[in-house]
Structure formats: C-alpha cells, structure tokens
Design a protein around this motif. Structure first.
Motif, PDB file in Angstrom:
ATOM      1  N   ALA A  63      63.398  65.751  18.303  1.00 23.10           N
ATOM      2  CA  ALA A  63      62.853  67.074  17.960  1.00 23.10           C
ATOM      3  C   ALA A  63      61.332  67.074  18.055  1.00 23.10           C
ATOM      4  CB  ALA A  63      63.300  67.466  16.558  1.00 23.10           C
ATOM      5  N   LEU A  64      60.701  65.995  17.646  1.00 19.07           N
ATOM      6  CA  LEU A  64      59.248  65.908  17.715  1.00 19.07           C
ATOM      7  C   LEU A  64      58.772  65.884  19.164  1.00 19.07           C
ATOM      8  CD1 LEU A  64      56.824  65.686  15.813  1.00 19.07           C
ATOM      9  CD2 LEU A  64      56.964  63.220  16.064  1.00 19.07           C
ATOM     10  N   LYS A  65      59.469  65.132  20.012  1.00 19.48           N
ATOM     11  CA  LYS A  65      59.100  65.115  21.431  1.00 19.48           C
ATOM     12  C   LYS A  65      59.349  66.463  22.089  1.00 19.48           C
ATOM     13  CE  LYS A  65      59.738  60.198  22.164  1.00 19.48           C
ATOM     14  NZ  LYS A  65      60.511  59.167  22.850  1.00 19.48           N
ATOM     15  N   ASP A  66      60.408  67.151  21.670  1.00 18.74           N
ATOM     16  CA  ASP A  66      60.689  68.456  22.234  1.00 18.74           C
ATOM     17  C   ASP A  66      59.685  69.492  21.750  1.00 18.74           C
ATOM     18  OD1 ASP A  66      62.446  69.919  23.996  1.00 18.74           O
ATOM     19  OD2 ASP A  66      63.087  71.029  22.215  1.00 18.74           O
ATOM     20  N   LEU A 115      56.587  69.079  21.643  1.00 18.94           N
ATOM     21  CA  LEU A 115      55.488  69.021  22.610  1.00 18.94           C
ATOM     22  C   LEU A 115      55.732  69.943  23.804  1.00 18.94           C
ATOM     23  CD1 LEU A 115      54.607  65.241  22.752  1.00 18.94           C
ATOM     24  CD2 LEU A 115      53.057  67.095  22.190  1.00 18.94           C
ATOM     25  N   ASN A 116      56.993  70.179  24.159  1.00 18.17           N
ATOM     26  CA  ASN A 116      57.296  71.067  25.275  1.00 18.17           C
ATOM     27  C   ASN A 116      57.022  72.528  24.941  1.00 18.17           C
ATOM     28  OD1 ASN A 116      58.224  68.951  26.911  1.00 18.17           O
ATOM     29  ND2 ASN A 116      60.229  69.040  25.955  1.00 18.17           N
ATOM     30  N   TRP A 117      57.180  72.890  23.671  1.00 14.49           N
ATOM     31  CA  TRP A 117      56.973  74.275  23.266  1.00 14.49           C
ATOM     32  C   TRP A 117      55.516  74.564  22.924  1.00 14.49           C
ATOM     33  CZ3 TRP A 117      60.523  77.804  24.173  1.00 14.49           C
ATOM     34  CH2 TRP A 117      61.850  77.421  24.271  1.00 14.49           C
ATOM     35  N   ALA A 118      54.789  73.587  22.462  1.00 13.52           N
ATOM     36  CA  ALA A 118      53.395  73.794  22.056  1.00 13.52           C
ATOM     37  C   ALA A 118      52.488  73.668  23.271  1.00 13.52           C
ATOM     38  CB  ALA A 118      53.007  72.765  21.004  1.00 13.52           C
ATOM     39  N   VAL A 119      51.739  74.712  23.539  1.00 12.01           N
ATOM     40  CA  VAL A 119      50.871  74.724  24.707  1.00 12.01           C
ATOM     41  C   VAL A 119      49.610  73.894  24.461  1.00 12.01           C
ATOM     42  CG1 VAL A 119      49.578  76.212  26.273  1.00 12.01           C
ATOM     43  CG2 VAL A 119      51.748  76.989  25.325  1.00 12.01           C
ATOM     44  N   HIS A 120      49.071  74.008  23.269  1.00 13.20           N
ATOM     45  CA  HIS A 120      47.862  73.278  22.919  1.00 13.20           C
ATOM     46  C   HIS A 120      48.159  72.295  21.793  1.00 13.20           C
ATOM     47  CE1 HIS A 120      45.523  75.915  25.435  1.00 13.20           C
ATOM     48  NE2 HIS A 120      46.075  76.964  24.838  1.00 13.20           N
ATOM     49  N   ARG A 121      47.347  71.266  21.704  1.00 11.41           N
ATOM     50  CA  ARG A 121      47.565  70.210  20.725  1.00 11.41           C
ATOM     51  C   ARG A 121      47.478  70.725  19.291  1.00 11.41           C
ATOM     52  NH1 ARG A 121      50.111  65.428  21.091  1.00 11.41           N
ATOM     53  NH2 ARG A 121      49.151  64.992  23.061  1.00 11.41           N
ATOM     54  N   HIS A 122      46.554  71.653  19.004  1.00  9.62           N
ATOM     55  CA  HIS A 122      46.452  72.158  17.629  1.00  9.62           C
ATOM     56  C   HIS A 122      47.702  72.941  17.229  1.00  9.62           C
ATOM     57  CE1 HIS A 122      44.923  75.616  19.918  1.00  9.62           C
ATOM     58  NE2 HIS A 122      45.291  76.359  18.890  1.00  9.62           N
ATOM     59  N   LEU A 123      48.389  73.564  18.181  1.00  7.26           N
ATOM     60  CA  LEU A 123      49.664  74.222  17.884  1.00  7.26           C
ATOM     61  C   LEU A 123      50.755  73.183  17.625  1.00  7.26           C
ATOM     62  CD1 LEU A 123      49.606  77.021  20.592  1.00  7.26           C
ATOM     63  CD2 LEU A 123      49.076  77.236  18.155  1.00  7.26           C
ATOM     64  N   TYR A 131      50.346  70.208  16.288  1.00  2.00           N
ATOM     65  CA  TYR A 131      50.172  69.622  14.961  1.00  2.00           C
ATOM     66  C   TYR A 131      50.788  70.512  13.881  1.00  2.00           C
ATOM     67  CZ  TYR A 131      46.964  66.237  16.995  1.00  2.00           C
ATOM     68  OH  TYR A 131      46.412  65.238  17.745  1.00  2.00           O
ATOM     69  N   HIS A 132      50.607  71.822  14.008  1.00  2.88           N
ATOM     70  CA  HIS A 132      51.193  72.752  13.040  1.00  2.88           C
ATOM     71  C   HIS A 132      52.721  72.694  13.103  1.00  2.88           C
ATOM     72  CE1 HIS A 132      51.786  76.260  10.570  1.00  2.88           C
ATOM     73  NE2 HIS A 132      52.518  76.807  11.531  1.00  2.88           N
ATOM     74  N   ASP A 133      53.287  72.711  14.305  1.00  2.74           N
ATOM     75  CA  ASP A 133      54.744  72.655  14.466  1.00  2.74           C
ATOM     76  C   ASP A 133      55.307  71.313  14.006  1.00  2.74           C
ATOM     77  OD1 ASP A 133      54.607  75.192  15.485  1.00  2.74           O
ATOM     78  OD2 ASP A 133      54.807  74.578  17.584  1.00  2.74           O
ATOM     79  N   ALA A 134      54.576  70.237  14.258  1.00  2.90           N
ATOM     80  CA  ALA A 134      55.033  68.915  13.835  1.00  2.90           C
ATOM     81  C   ALA A 134      55.048  68.804  12.311  1.00  2.90           C
ATOM     82  CB  ALA A 134      54.148  67.833  14.444  1.00  2.90           C
ATOM     83  N   ASP A 135      54.056  69.395  11.650  1.00  6.58           N
ATOM     84  CA  ASP A 135      54.039  69.398  10.181  1.00  6.58           C
ATOM     85  C   ASP A 135      55.215  70.195   9.622  1.00  6.58           C
ATOM     86  OD1 ASP A 135      51.804  67.810  10.029  1.00  6.58           O
ATOM     87  OD2 ASP A 135      50.405  69.505   9.818  1.00  6.58           O
ATOM     88  N   ALA A 136      55.522  71.342  10.247  1.00  7.05           N
ATOM     89  CA  ALA A 136      56.651  72.154   9.794  1.00  7.05           C
ATOM     90  C   ALA A 136      57.971  71.410   9.999  1.00  7.05           C
ATOM     91  CB  ALA A 136      56.676  73.485  10.540  1.00  7.05           C
ATOM     92  N   LEU A 137      58.083  70.699  11.103  1.00  9.27           N
ATOM     93  CA  LEU A 137      59.288  69.909  11.366  1.00  9.27           C
ATOM     94  C   LEU A 137      59.442  68.795  10.337  1.00  9.27           C
ATOM     95  CD1 LEU A 137      61.679  69.277  13.331  1.00  9.27           C
ATOM     96  CD2 LEU A 137      60.094  67.753  14.509  1.00  9.27           C
ATOM     97  N   ARG A 138      58.344  68.129  10.026  1.00  9.87           N
ATOM     98  CA  ARG A 138      58.381  67.054   9.044  1.00  9.87           C
ATOM     99  C   ARG A 138      58.790  67.574   7.663  1.00  9.87           C
ATOM    100  NH1 ARG A 138      58.735  61.564   9.186  1.00  9.87           N
ATOM    101  NH2 ARG A 138      58.220  60.802   7.146  1.00  9.87           N
TER     102      ARG A 138
END
Length: 130
Positions: free
Chosen positions: A26-29, A31-39, A41-48
C-alpha cells in the motif's frame, strides 16, 4: 508449550507477515497516486494511522477478516498505470511508461583496442498494443 499455543504463535506470526506485506504494498502504491513528494508524505502518514488504529486488536478471527478486507481494498484502489522505475536501462530517468518496450541486456562486444572497455549492445523490442 502446548499444541494450541504453538499453533496460535504460528498463526499470529503469519498474520504479522501478511500485515507487513500489505502495508509495504500500500505504501509503494501510494507513490503512484501522489504526484509530488509532499503529497506522498501526507498520504503515507494517513496510511500509517489506519494501520496503527488496529494495532491492539487481539482476536485472531477479527484480524484475519481485517487483513482480507485490507487486501480487497488495496486491490480495488490499486493504480491502473503504476510508475515503473527501470533500473537496468541507462535512460530510466527520462521515461516512465511512455513506450511499452523492454531491453535485452547481456550481450557484450569487446573492442579490438587495448583499452579493454566493454561495449554494451542493446536491443529494443517494441510490443504491439493490439
């Protein structure tokens, strides 16, 4: 250690491995949805946070159901055209998914000069999209 305790420990270890694999996928996927790195990080925090919210669950049957639901959700929301990093191609930074081609590497040609340099020959094979 009784048989039931051993089977409980083995099942919990298998569940922990499935959760770890699901989280990494899910974390690697993400990266496919987030266009920029700062986006990302936000999505990765929500996933965590989603994974951490269920960390204290102890019921084995409930954990199996939650893992199955998480895997189904991941399969449903998987990116249709994931970004693929080509590590074996010298032009991997220039293209992402623009052409459906792959490279055959491994044929070497030694020049007749005394420098000893090895030249890589590359064959590019384009696949038909039909």
């Amino acid at each position: 250690m009784s048989v039931t305790t051993a089977s409980y420990v083995a099942r919990r270890a298998a569940q922990k491995e499935r959760v770890r694999i699901l989280y990494r996928r899910a974390l690697k996927d993400t990266l496919n949805w987030a266009v920029h790195r700062h986006l990302f990080y936000h999505d990765a925090d929500a996933l965590r946070e989603k994974f951490e919210a269920n960390r204290q669950v102890e019921d084995i049957e409930l954990i199996d159901k939650m893992i199955a639901a998480g895997e189904a959700s991941h399969d449903k929301w998987r990116h249709p055209d994931p970004y693929i990093v080509r590590r074996s191609s010298p032009d991997c930074g220039a293209t992402s998914n623009e052409t459906k081609s792959f490279y055959l590497w491994g044929r070497y040609a030694k020049p007749k000069s005394t420098t000893g340099a090895i030249i890589f020959l590359r064959e590019e094979i384009h696949l038909d999209s039909t």
